[in-house]
Structure formats: structure tokens, C-alpha cells
Design an enzyme around this catalytic site. Structure first.
Site, mmCIF file in Angstrom:
data_model
loop_
_atom_site.group_PDB
_atom_site.id
_atom_site.type_symbol
_atom_site.label_atom_id
_atom_site.label_comp_id
_atom_site.label_asym_id
_atom_site.label_seq_id
_atom_site.Cartn_x
_atom_site.Cartn_y
_atom_site.Cartn_z
ATOM 1 N N ARG A 65 0.834 -1.215 0.000
ATOM 2 C CA ARG A 65 0.000 0.000 0.000
ATOM 3 C C ARG A 65 0.867 1.262 0.000
ATOM 4 O O ARG A 65 0.505 2.273 -0.595
ATOM 5 C CB ARG A 65 -0.930 0.031 1.211
ATOM 6 N N LYS A 102 -5.968 2.116 1.819
ATOM 7 C CA LYS A 102 -7.001 1.101 1.637
ATOM 8 C C LYS A 102 -6.798 -0.061 2.615
ATOM 9 O O LYS A 102 -5.722 -0.628 2.715
ATOM 10 C CB LYS A 102 -6.954 0.584 0.194
#
Length: 137
Positions: A65, A102
Site C-alpha cells: 500500500r 485502503k
């Protein structure tokens, strides 16, 4: 100590982009994006016909991420890696601020800009792809 070694490797990789030539696009700057996170992970060999060494765990997902939420020609890291590097000393870090990650929510993240003992050339950020050219996942 591992975070320091990985950070040094990330700086070396970024430095290599200054001289690397893409054979079919020699005038184009390689747009490398790097993400770092520190924490526990599990590793193992998976597969019988085509064995692969794989890493598993939330740490691996968070590092991914950091990469996908970062920018070209930058090293993006979590606050956990930033804390380890501050303790090791000598690293040049800049707070990016809080971003939405996320599956993690809001996280304060940082850019790794260099190290006191790192003397190689880093790429000119003016040659980095603009935000409109990034694919954020």
C-alpha cells in the site's frame, strides 16, 4: 537493523534509475516507486512444479500500500519504518502527512530523502511522472 538495510537498498535502486536506459525508450526516465513498512512477516516456499519464495502477512500488504500510494522516484514509508530509521539515525525523512490507506484507514506517512553517508546521485524529481500519470490502487 533490517529497516536500515532495506532503506539503503531502496536509495541504491533509486540512484540506479539515473543511469538506467530503457532500451526501446532511451530518453524516458524509469519511473520507480518504492514502499516500505516494518513489522512481522512469514516467509516460505510455495508450489511443487514451480516453487516460489513468498512473503505473507499484514506487513507485506501495508508495504504494498505504501508503494501503490506513493509517487514515482520516491520512497514512501509508514510511521513504523520512520520510527526505526529515526532510532538508527542519519536518515533524511520528510513527513508526507496523513493519507487514506485502503484497508488500514488514515495513516501518517513519510518520504525517505537520503542518508548522511549516501553520496550517490538521486533522480531529479522534476523528471517524475505527474499525479495524473499514476495509477493509484
Amino acid at each position: 537493523r533490517h529497516a536500515g538495510e532495506i532503506s539503503n537498498m531502496a536509495l541504491d535502486l533509486l540512484s540506479a534509475t539515473t543511469t538506467f536506459k530503457i532500451r526501446h525508450m532511451p530518453a524516458t526516465q524509469l519511473q520507480l516507486r518504492i514502499g516500505l513498512h516494518s513489522g512481522p512477516a512469514v516467509a516460505g516456499v510455495v508450489g511443487l512444479k514451480m516453487p516460489r519464495y513468498c512473503l505473507f502477512g499484514d506487513t507485506v500488504n501495508t508495504a504494498s500500500r505504501m508503494e501503490s500510494g506513493g509517487f514515482a522516484l520516491r520512497i514512501h514509508m509508514s510511521q513504523y519504518t520512520e520510527a526505526v530509521l529515526r532510532e538508527l539515525g542519519g536518515y533524511k525523512l520528510e513527513c508526507r502527512g496523513e493519507i487514506e490507506v485502503k484497508g488500514k484507514g488514515r495513516m501518517t506517512t513519510y518520504w525517505l530523502l537520503g542518508h548522511d553517508n549516501f553520496n550517490k546521485q538521486l533522480p531529479d524529481l522534476a523528471r517524475a511522472a505527474g499525479t495524473e500519470e499514476h495509477e493509484f490502487k
